[in-house]
Design a protein around this motif. Structure first.
Motif, PDB file in Angstrom:
ATOM      1  N   ASN A 303      11.358  72.680 -11.785  1.00 53.29           N
ATOM      2  CA  ASN A 303      11.070  73.861 -12.590  1.00 53.29           C
ATOM      3  C   ASN A 303      10.377  74.932 -11.747  1.00 53.29           C
ATOM      4  O   ASN A 303      10.716  76.116 -11.831  1.00 53.29           O
ATOM      5  CB  ASN A 303      10.190  73.496 -13.786  1.00 53.29           C
ATOM      6  CG  ASN A 303      10.965  72.782 -14.876  1.00 53.29           C
ATOM      7  OD1 ASN A 303      11.748  73.387 -15.602  1.00 53.29           O
ATOM      8  ND2 ASN A 303      10.770  71.481 -14.986  1.00 53.29           N
ATOM      9  N   ASP A 307      11.709  78.566 -10.778  1.00 55.64           N
ATOM     10  CA  ASP A 307      10.891  79.732 -11.141  1.00 55.64           C
ATOM     11  C   ASP A 307      10.757  80.691  -9.966  1.00 55.64           C
ATOM     12  O   ASP A 307      10.951  81.912 -10.111  1.00 55.64           O
ATOM     13  CB  ASP A 307       9.503  79.278 -11.606  1.00 55.64           C
ATOM     14  CG  ASP A 307       9.511  78.775 -13.039  1.00 55.64           C
ATOM     15  OD1 ASP A 307      10.453  79.116 -13.771  1.00 55.64           O
ATOM     16  OD2 ASP A 307       8.587  78.026 -13.409  1.00 55.64           O
ATOM     17  N   ARG A 322      22.063  89.766 -16.516  1.00 52.45           N
ATOM     18  CA  ARG A 322      21.288  88.862 -17.363  1.00 52.45           C
ATOM     19  C   ARG A 322      21.104  87.541 -16.619  1.00 52.45           C
ATOM     20  O   ARG A 322      22.069  86.835 -16.334  1.00 52.45           O
ATOM     21  CB  ARG A 322      22.012  88.618 -18.691  1.00 52.45           C
ATOM     22  CG  ARG A 322      22.126  89.838 -19.569  1.00 52.45           C
ATOM     23  CD  ARG A 322      22.837  89.491 -20.863  1.00 52.45           C
ATOM     24  NE  ARG A 322      22.118  88.456 -21.599  1.00 52.45           N
ATOM     25  CZ  ARG A 322      22.653  87.763 -22.593  1.00 52.45           C
ATOM     26  NH1 ARG A 322      23.927  87.951 -22.929  1.00 52.45           N
ATOM     27  NH2 ARG A 322      21.938  86.838 -23.228  1.00 52.45           N
ATOM     28  N   LEU A 324      19.537  84.075 -17.095  1.00 51.98           N
ATOM     29  CA  LEU A 324      19.032  83.232 -18.169  1.00 51.98           C
ATOM     30  C   LEU A 324      18.470  81.933 -17.601  1.00 51.98           C
ATOM     31  O   LEU A 324      19.180  81.160 -16.968  1.00 51.98           O
ATOM     32  CB  LEU A 324      20.164  82.920 -19.160  1.00 51.98           C
ATOM     33  CG  LEU A 324      20.896  84.133 -19.749  1.00 51.98           C
ATOM     34  CD1 LEU A 324      21.997  83.684 -20.690  1.00 51.98           C
ATOM     35  CD2 LEU A 324      19.917  85.055 -20.456  1.00 51.98           C
ATOM     36  N   TRP A 325      17.187  81.715 -17.882  1.00 53.64           N
ATOM     37  CA  TRP A 325      16.529  80.483 -17.416  1.00 53.64           C
ATOM     38  C   TRP A 325      15.345  80.201 -18.318  1.00 53.64           C
ATOM     39  O   TRP A 325      14.496  81.072 -18.566  1.00 53.64           O
ATOM     40  CB  TRP A 325      16.072  80.622 -15.972  1.00 53.64           C
ATOM     41  CG  TRP A 325      14.944  79.707 -15.563  1.00 53.64           C
ATOM     42  CD1 TRP A 325      13.698  80.066 -15.171  1.00 53.64           C
ATOM     43  CD2 TRP A 325      14.982  78.277 -15.497  1.00 53.64           C
ATOM     44  NE1 TRP A 325      12.938  78.966 -14.863  1.00 53.64           N
ATOM     45  CE2 TRP A 325      13.710  77.844 -15.058  1.00 53.64           C
ATOM     46  CE3 TRP A 325      15.949  77.325 -15.778  1.00 53.64           C
ATOM     47  CZ2 TRP A 325      13.391  76.510 -14.891  1.00 53.64           C
ATOM     48  CZ3 TRP A 325      15.631  75.985 -15.614  1.00 53.64           C
ATOM     49  CH2 TRP A 325      14.373  75.597 -15.169  1.00 53.64           C
ATOM     50  N   GLN A 326      15.265  78.990 -18.833  1.00 51.06           N
ATOM     51  CA  GLN A 326      14.160  78.574 -19.675  1.00 51.06           C
ATOM     52  C   GLN A 326      13.581  77.276 -19.118  1.00 51.06           C
ATOM     53  O   GLN A 326      14.229  76.231 -19.182  1.00 51.06           O
ATOM     54  CB  GLN A 326      14.637  78.353 -21.119  1.00 51.06           C
ATOM     55  CG  GLN A 326      13.528  77.981 -22.081  1.00 51.06           C
ATOM     56  CD  GLN A 326      12.470  79.076 -22.220  1.00 51.06           C
ATOM     57  OE1 GLN A 326      12.804  80.256 -22.322  1.00 51.06           O
ATOM     58  NE2 GLN A 326      11.200  78.701 -22.184  1.00 51.06           N
ATOM     59  N   PRO A 327      12.361  77.311 -18.529  1.00 47.02           N
ATOM     60  CA  PRO A 327      11.775  76.070 -17.989  1.00 47.02           C
ATOM     61  C   PRO A 327      11.600  75.033 -19.082  1.00 47.02           C
ATOM     62  O   PRO A 327      11.298  75.355 -20.235  1.00 47.02           O
ATOM     63  CB  PRO A 327      10.426  76.531 -17.429  1.00 47.02           C
ATOM     64  CG  PRO A 327      10.563  78.012 -17.249  1.00 47.02           C
ATOM     65  CD  PRO A 327      11.483  78.472 -18.331  1.00 47.02           C
ATOM     66  N   GLY A 328      11.782  73.786 -18.709  1.00 47.71           N
ATOM     67  CA  GLY A 328      11.610  72.685 -19.634  1.00 47.71           C
ATOM     68  C   GLY A 328      10.517  71.745 -19.175  1.00 47.71           C
ATOM     69  O   GLY A 328       9.627  72.139 -18.402  1.00 47.71           O
ATOM     70  N   GLU A 364      26.375  87.824 -16.021  1.00 44.66           N
ATOM     71  CA  GLU A 364      25.418  86.850 -16.545  1.00 44.66           C
ATOM     72  C   GLU A 364      25.383  85.635 -15.631  1.00 44.66           C
ATOM     73  O   GLU A 364      26.420  85.130 -15.201  1.00 44.66           O
ATOM     74  CB  GLU A 364      25.814  86.439 -17.970  1.00 44.66           C
ATOM     75  CG  GLU A 364      24.851  85.472 -18.626  1.00 44.66           C
ATOM     76  CD  GLU A 364      25.274  85.137 -20.048  1.00 44.66           C
ATOM     77  OE1 GLU A 364      25.066  85.992 -20.930  1.00 44.66           O
ATOM     78  OE2 GLU A 364      25.835  84.036 -20.244  1.00 44.66           O
ATOM     79  N   ARG A 366      23.472  81.790 -15.585  1.00 40.08           N
ATOM     80  CA  ARG A 366      22.720  80.820 -16.386  1.00 40.08           C
ATOM     81  C   ARG A 366      22.256  79.665 -15.497  1.00 40.08           C
ATOM     82  O   ARG A 366      23.021  79.192 -14.645  1.00 40.08           O
ATOM     83  CB  ARG A 366      23.577  80.286 -17.529  1.00 40.08           C
ATOM     84  CG  ARG A 366      24.066  81.336 -18.484  1.00 40.08           C
ATOM     85  CD  ARG A 366      25.001  80.748 -19.534  1.00 40.08           C
ATOM     86  NE  ARG A 366      26.217  80.231 -18.936  1.00 40.08           N
ATOM     87  CZ  ARG A 366      27.274  80.978 -18.645  1.00 40.08           C
ATOM     88  NH1 ARG A 366      27.261  82.275 -18.904  1.00 40.08           N
ATOM     89  NH2 ARG A 366      28.349  80.432 -18.102  1.00 40.08           N
ATOM     90  N   LEU A 368      20.716  75.847 -15.971  1.00 38.99           N
ATOM     91  CA  LEU A 368      20.484  74.771 -16.923  1.00 38.99           C
ATOM     92  C   LEU A 368      20.008  73.528 -16.183  1.00 38.99           C
ATOM     93  O   LEU A 368      20.452  73.275 -15.053  1.00 38.99           O
ATOM     94  CB  LEU A 368      21.769  74.448 -17.698  1.00 38.99           C
ATOM     95  CG  LEU A 368      22.480  75.633 -18.361  1.00 38.99           C
ATOM     96  CD1 LEU A 368      23.829  75.208 -18.899  1.00 38.99           C
ATOM     97  CD2 LEU A 368      21.609  76.228 -19.459  1.00 38.99           C
ATOM     98  N   ASP A 370      18.854  69.264 -16.918  1.00 36.61           N
ATOM     99  CA  ASP A 370      18.593  68.120 -17.773  1.00 36.61           C
ATOM    100  C   ASP A 370      18.590  66.875 -16.897  1.00 36.61           C
ATOM    101  O   ASP A 370      18.727  66.963 -15.673  1.00 36.61           O
ATOM    102  CB  ASP A 370      19.624  68.011 -18.897  1.00 36.61           C
ATOM    103  CG  ASP A 370      21.047  67.987 -18.367  1.00 36.61           C
ATOM    104  OD1 ASP A 370      21.289  67.315 -17.332  1.00 36.61           O
ATOM    105  OD2 ASP A 370      21.931  68.643 -18.949  1.00 36.61           O
TER     106      ASP A 370
END
Length: 448
Positions: A303, A307, A322, A324-328, A364, A366, A368, A370
């Protein structure tokens, strides 16, 4: 073969007491015996020719052998050699025949090893490999990797030993040259890795400079405010030490805004420290990215790697992109943070470049992440034109690039592939069903 005497036109007179029929029968038997003798002599000459041809073939094979050959009897006396051995020891086959094998060896260690093999009472038919040192023509020691095979008679009794050896000096020299070439290749690879890393770093200079400018400007503004506050506080303290009355001090404090200064000082100091810490974090990130120590392995949260990569790539990306990145939750792996960041930044930069090639629509990218089955999966996707099918098999080849001349070195993906492999993972490229490309990094998850 002696010439056959010509037949007489007139048969000899039969001996007395023998009629003509008996005499003809004797002559026929003699003719048959003579014909058989002639036939046997022809066959014998043919067998001799075949035997000589076989001997010449064996001699030619022995002469053509690059490995040395020694055939010894049970006592170690030389019975047969080949030209390769004669060239090494500087002696002819006639001079060697009948001499002891041990006279050809240099050093007591080689003699002891050869005696041990010759004295083995239960040798295997596959032989035994030993290292021997032959005494060369100039007295030098010639190392030989020899295979000693027992020689048995028809009765099964051991009658000698066959030694076939290959001089290892050339092999060792070739191995040393190969090792030197390998070291040079590793050095070149490190240089390429560093060059590609510096090229990636160069593309980020503008964004990083902008990112550094914010906290530095904030710190400078706070320092200037602190300098003004310090002058006012100094004037107020001088009045205190000069013995001014409380009323005068209150009026001076109100004019200098001393209460406001005292209230603002904690936030100024806190903001200054925060700006300095942000600057230090950016510099440390740059240091980690530019580090070339490939042996440093530690706990890394992907992460944080993403970042930093998004922060730096985003500063140099087009404004309408755009990202798009959301830390988990923490995704911990073991590796080199700088190298992993180089991989992620390379993939992000390629995705940003690819989205600039689309004809229409909003670009865009992205990111991801997991995990499953003890593996962490990090995917970078874009809505660009994708990868041509004929290029998918070559996308990670060194120096392969689809970018124009001067826009890419063709080393980024190749080096990224190698870095991920060194971390025990894999890097794959594919096209998305709806268009665009996907690069997936798979790394072993760090056990808790």
């Amino acid at each position: 073969m002696p010439p056959r005497p010509p037949f007489r036109t007139e048969p000899p007179a039969p001996p007395q007491g023998m009629d003509d029929a008996a005499w003809v029968d004797v002559i026929q038997k003699m003719d048959e015996v003579y014909s058989q003798l002639v036939h046997d002599e022809i066959e014998l000459e043919k067998k001799n020719a075949e035997l000589e041809q076989s001997q010449q073939f064996i001699l030619s094979v022995l002469s053509a052998m690059s490995d040395v050959l020694v055939v010894c009897d049970a006592q170690g006396l030389i019975e047969e050699t080949n030209a390769a051995l004669c060239d090494v020891v500087g002696r002819s086959e006639q001079e060697l025949r009948g001499t002891s094998l041990y006279d050809l060896l240099a050093g007591e260690a080689s003699v002891a090893r050869a005696r041990a093999v010759m004295a083995n009472r239960s040798p295997t038919r596959r032989g035994e490999s030993i290292e021997l040192d032959l005494r060369g023509a100039g007295g030098e020691s010639v190392p030989v990797d020899a295979n000693c095979t027992p020689r048995f008679a028809a009765s099964g009794r051991r009658v000698g030993t066959v030694l076939v050896g290959r001089p290892t000096a050339e092999i060792r020299r070739a191995y040393q040259e190969l090792r030197t070439a390998h070291e040079a290749l590793k050095h070149t690879q490190q240089q390429l890795l560093h060059s590609e890393k510096m090229a990636s770093l160069g593309r980020l200079v503008a964004g990083v400079a902008h990112e550094l400018n914010n906290p530095i400007s904030f710190v400078l503004g706070n320092v200037h405010a602190l300098a003004r506050y310090s002058e006012r506080l100094r004037d107020y303290l001088q009045a205190v030490h000069a013995g001014s009355t409380p009323a005068e001090l209150q009026a001076l404090g109100a004019r200098l805004r001393v209460p406001h200064i005292l209230h603002d000082l904690p936030s100024l100091l806190e903001g200054t420290l925060e700006g300095a810490q942000r600057t230090a974090d950016i510099v440390n990130g740059l240091k980690r990215f530019s580090a070339i120590d490939a042996d440093t392995r530690q706990e890394v949260d992907l992460n944080q790697v993403v970042d930093r990569s998004v922060l730096w790539i985003g500063k140099g990306a087009p404004g309408h992109l755009r990202l798009l990145w959301q830390p988990g939750p923490p995704r911990l792996v073991r590796g080199n943070a700088g190298q992993l960041q180089q991989v992620v930044m390379n993939l992000l930069q390629n995705a940003v470049d690819a989205t600039g090639e689309q004809a229409s629509g909003e670009p865009e990218v992205r990111i991801l992440m997991d995990e499953s089955g003890g593996l962490v999966h990090l995917r970078v996707e874009d809505n660009g034109p994708g990868i041509a099918p004929e290029d998918l098999s070559r996308i990670f080849d060194p120096f392969f690039t689809t970018k124009p001349v001067g826009k890419g070195t063709g080393l980024g993906l190749s080096i990224s592939y190698g870095i991920v492999e060194q971390h025990g993972g894999s890097l794959r490229a594919s096209n998305l069903p709806g268009g665009g490309a996907q690069f997936e990094i798979t790394l072993p998850k760090l056990a808790a």
